[in-house]
Design a protein around this motif. Structure first.
Motif, mmCIF file in Angstrom:
data_model
loop_
_atom_site.group_PDB
_atom_site.id
_atom_site.type_symbol
_atom_site.label_atom_id
_atom_site.label_comp_id
_atom_site.label_asym_id
_atom_site.label_seq_id
_atom_site.Cartn_x
_atom_site.Cartn_y
_atom_site.Cartn_z
ATOM 1 N N GLU A 6 0.764 -1.269 0.027
ATOM 2 C CA GLU A 6 -0.037 0.041 -0.036
ATOM 3 C C GLU A 6 0.649 1.296 0.039
ATOM 4 O OE1 GLU A 6 -2.899 -0.348 3.176
ATOM 5 O OE2 GLU A 6 -4.126 -1.655 2.185
ATOM 6 N N ALA A 7 1.938 1.236 0.854
ATOM 7 C CA ALA A 7 2.691 2.157 0.873
ATOM 8 C C ALA A 7 3.470 2.463 -0.546
ATOM 9 C CB ALA A 7 3.913 2.148 1.979
ATOM 10 N N ALA A 8 3.575 1.376 -1.304
ATOM 11 C CA ALA A 8 4.317 1.870 -2.662
ATOM 12 C C ALA A 8 3.543 2.078 -3.797
ATOM 13 C CB ALA A 8 5.214 0.660 -2.817
ATOM 14 N N ASP A 9 2.166 1.845 -3.585
ATOM 15 C CA ASP A 9 1.306 2.049 -4.701
ATOM 16 C C ASP A 9 0.783 3.379 -5.324
ATOM 17 O OD1 ASP A 9 -1.200 1.531 -6.197
ATOM 18 O OD2 ASP A 9 -2.234 0.542 -4.572
ATOM 19 N N ALA A 10 1.304 3.149 -6.563
ATOM 20 C CA ALA A 10 1.346 4.460 -7.316
ATOM 21 C C ALA A 10 -0.269 4.919 -7.851
ATOM 22 C CB ALA A 10 1.819 4.340 -8.797
ATOM 23 N N LEU A 11 -0.961 3.926 -7.806
ATOM 24 C CA LEU A 11 -2.518 4.198 -8.066
ATOM 25 C C LEU A 11 -3.108 4.492 -7.180
ATOM 26 C CD1 LEU A 11 -2.744 1.060 -10.707
ATOM 27 C CD2 LEU A 11 -2.091 3.412 -11.232
ATOM 28 N N ARG A 12 -3.015 3.971 -6.150
ATOM 29 C CA ARG A 12 -4.076 4.194 -4.786
ATOM 30 C C ARG A 12 -4.736 5.543 -4.746
ATOM 31 N NH1 ARG A 12 -5.287 0.706 -0.945
ATOM 32 N NH2 ARG A 12 -6.195 1.352 0.883
ATOM 33 N N GLY A 13 -5.948 5.602 -4.715
ATOM 34 C CA GLY A 13 -6.694 6.861 -4.534
ATOM 35 C C GLY A 13 -6.878 7.464 -5.934
ATOM 36 N N ARG A 14 -6.139 6.946 -7.141
ATOM 37 C CA ARG A 14 -6.087 7.686 -8.461
ATOM 38 C C ARG A 14 -7.292 7.166 -9.278
ATOM 39 N NH1 ARG A 14 -0.923 9.366 -9.372
ATOM 40 N NH2 ARG A 14 -2.021 10.671 -11.333
ATOM 41 N N HIS A 15 -7.720 8.002 -10.027
ATOM 42 C CA HIS A 15 -8.921 7.562 -11.297
ATOM 43 C C HIS A 15 -8.029 6.775 -12.220
ATOM 44 C CE1 HIS A 15 -12.565 9.104 -13.662
ATOM 45 N NE2 HIS A 15 -12.191 7.602 -13.694
ATOM 46 N N GLY A 69 -6.475 -0.256 -3.878
ATOM 47 C CA GLY A 69 -5.640 -1.339 -3.336
ATOM 48 C C GLY A 69 -5.818 -2.680 -4.078
ATOM 49 N N VAL A 70 -5.287 -3.834 -3.344
ATOM 50 C CA VAL A 70 -5.267 -5.069 -4.033
ATOM 51 C C VAL A 70 -5.921 -6.168 -3.219
ATOM 52 C CG1 VAL A 70 -3.294 -4.880 -5.622
ATOM 53 C CG2 VAL A 70 -3.130 -5.874 -3.289
ATOM 54 N N ASP A 71 -6.566 -7.098 -3.687
ATOM 55 C CA ASP A 71 -7.170 -8.113 -2.668
ATOM 56 C C ASP A 71 -6.108 -9.238 -2.333
ATOM 57 O OD1 ASP A 71 -7.171 -9.662 -4.919
ATOM 58 O OD2 ASP A 71 -9.402 -9.944 -5.118
ATOM 59 N N ASP A 72 -6.550 -10.067 -1.712
ATOM 60 C CA ASP A 72 -5.585 -11.476 -1.339
ATOM 61 C C ASP A 72 -5.024 -11.986 -2.563
ATOM 62 O OD1 ASP A 72 -5.972 -10.583 1.195
ATOM 63 O OD2 ASP A 72 -7.349 -11.983 1.793
ATOM 64 N N ASP A 73 -5.810 -12.038 -3.526
ATOM 65 C CA ASP A 73 -5.206 -12.682 -4.798
ATOM 66 C C ASP A 73 -4.483 -11.889 -5.509
ATOM 67 O OD1 ASP A 73 -6.472 -15.181 -4.024
ATOM 68 O OD2 ASP A 73 -8.324 -14.649 -4.943
ATOM 69 N N GLY A 74 -4.134 -10.761 -5.257
ATOM 70 C CA GLY A 74 -3.263 -9.777 -6.243
ATOM 71 C C GLY A 74 -4.179 -9.041 -7.228
ATOM 72 N N ARG A 75 -5.347 -9.018 -7.116
ATOM 73 C CA ARG A 75 -6.250 -8.366 -8.229
ATOM 74 C C ARG A 75 -6.277 -7.003 -7.820
ATOM 75 N NH1 ARG A 75 -11.236 -12.555 -8.273
ATOM 76 N NH2 ARG A 75 -10.983 -12.236 -6.125
ATOM 77 N N LEU A 76 -6.507 -6.068 -8.548
ATOM 78 C CA LEU A 76 -6.613 -4.551 -8.171
ATOM 79 C C LEU A 76 -8.223 -4.288 -7.796
ATOM 80 C CD1 LEU A 76 -5.137 -1.784 -8.232
ATOM 81 C CD2 LEU A 76 -6.276 -1.483 -10.589
ATOM 82 N N LEU A 77 -8.413 -3.723 -6.540
ATOM 83 C CA LEU A 77 -9.726 -3.389 -6.285
ATOM 84 C C LEU A 77 -9.754 -1.888 -6.771
ATOM 85 C CD1 LEU A 77 -9.270 -4.488 -2.521
ATOM 86 C CD2 LEU A 77 -10.618 -5.389 -4.250
ATOM 87 N N VAL A 78 -11.151 -1.715 -7.270
ATOM 88 C CA VAL A 78 -11.515 -0.370 -7.996
ATOM 89 C C VAL A 78 -12.693 -0.075 -7.606
ATOM 90 C CG1 VAL A 78 -11.857 0.738 -10.171
ATOM 91 C CG2 VAL A 78 -10.031 -0.976 -9.848
#
Ligand code: BTN
Length: 276
Positions: A224-233, A246-255
């Protein structure tokens, strides 16, 4: 070129900042990077690693090349780089896991690269872009290609292929607006590829076992700390849009979609949507 050169031998054409790579990695005491095949030129280090896997290479064996003539990227793309400018390597990890572990493995590989690049260029903004690009000051500096060796429904081994733009000072015109390198970010301090390699392998050695054994939970805070996409459109190639969450437990992107529904994107490319 000799892809069959004994591990540890240094062929002609390998740059000075890679010559001590094998020893440096051994000094770190990790399992990955041993043995290390240092190659002047090869089609693709991932192909070497897959061939090695079929021929019985052991866990941790690594193929590192100064040049690839047929480097491969995700989604069938090519990965091109001029000789001597990049860190191009593939690690064979003999891990047994279900296919659902592959995206998490790719995520921690990206994280290992992010951390190594951040250490090499202190103070620069280095982030991961799902699924496994690494961005330096908003431009791509590295990519990860994970490929599985399967037996039936099980994964028997994975090849983690990594390409990092290190000494590159000029990119082809098609990508020059999107790509960068460590040398461009830190012109006064020449980056040392052996150190970056050892940092990546040490981190991956640790996190690989964590993720295969226990999933993403123990690395989630770092992701999460390294995530360039978090909170971005963001938008995917199908035109779906939402806010990256963020991402779920299977590594999928949550949108989070505009209607508030949380959806999961499992594959493909994600683009930042510029806000007016
Ligand atoms: C991507 O961003 O699309 C992934 C790029 C992965 C490139 C590396 S370079 C070393 C290894 N060998 C390959 O042929 N590809 C990976």
């Amino acid at each position: 070129m000799s892809a069959d050169r004994p591990a540890g031998a240094v062929p002609r054409g390998v740059g000075h900042d890679l010559r001590g790579a094998s020893q440096l990695v051994a000094e770190r005491g990790c399992m990955l990077g041993r043995p290390m095949h240092l190659l002047a030129s090869v089609a693709s280090t991932n192909d070497e690693a897959k061939r090695g896997a079929r021929e019985g290479a052991t866990h941790g064996t690594t193929w590192l090349a100064e040049q690839q003539t047929a480097g491969r990227g995700r989604q069938g793309r090519t990965w091109a780089s001029a000789p001597g400018e990049s860190l191009l390597f593939s690690v064979l990890a003999r891990v047994t896991c279900p296919p659902s572990s592959l995206p998490p493995i790719a995520l921690v590989a990206g994280l290992a690269v992010r951390d190594a690049v951040a250490r090499a260029v202190p103070g620069a903004g280095v982030l991961t872009k799902w699924p496994n690009d690494v961005l330096l000051s908003g431009r791509k500096v590295a990519g990860v290609l994970v490929e599985a060796i399967t037996a039936g429904a099980r994964v028997e081994a994975v090849v983690v292929g990594i390409g990092i733009n290190v000494h590159t000072r000029a990119f082809p015109v098609e990508i020059e607006g999107r790509a960068t390198s460590l040398a461009l970010a830190s012109p006064s301090v020449p980056p040392d590829r052996a150190t970056i390699l050892a940092d990546v392998l040490e981190s991956l050695d640790h996190d690989l076992h964590v993720v295969v054994g226990r999933g993403l939970s123990l690395v989630r805070a770092r992701l999460e700390a390294a995530d360039a996409l978090r909170g971005r459109h963001v938008r995917n190639d199908s035109g779906d849009e939402g806010i990256a969450s963020g991402v779920d437990d299977d590594g999928r992107l949550l949108v989070t979609r505009a209607d508030g529904v949380l959806v999961r994107w499992g594959a493909g490319e994600v683009h930042l949507v510029e806000q007016a």
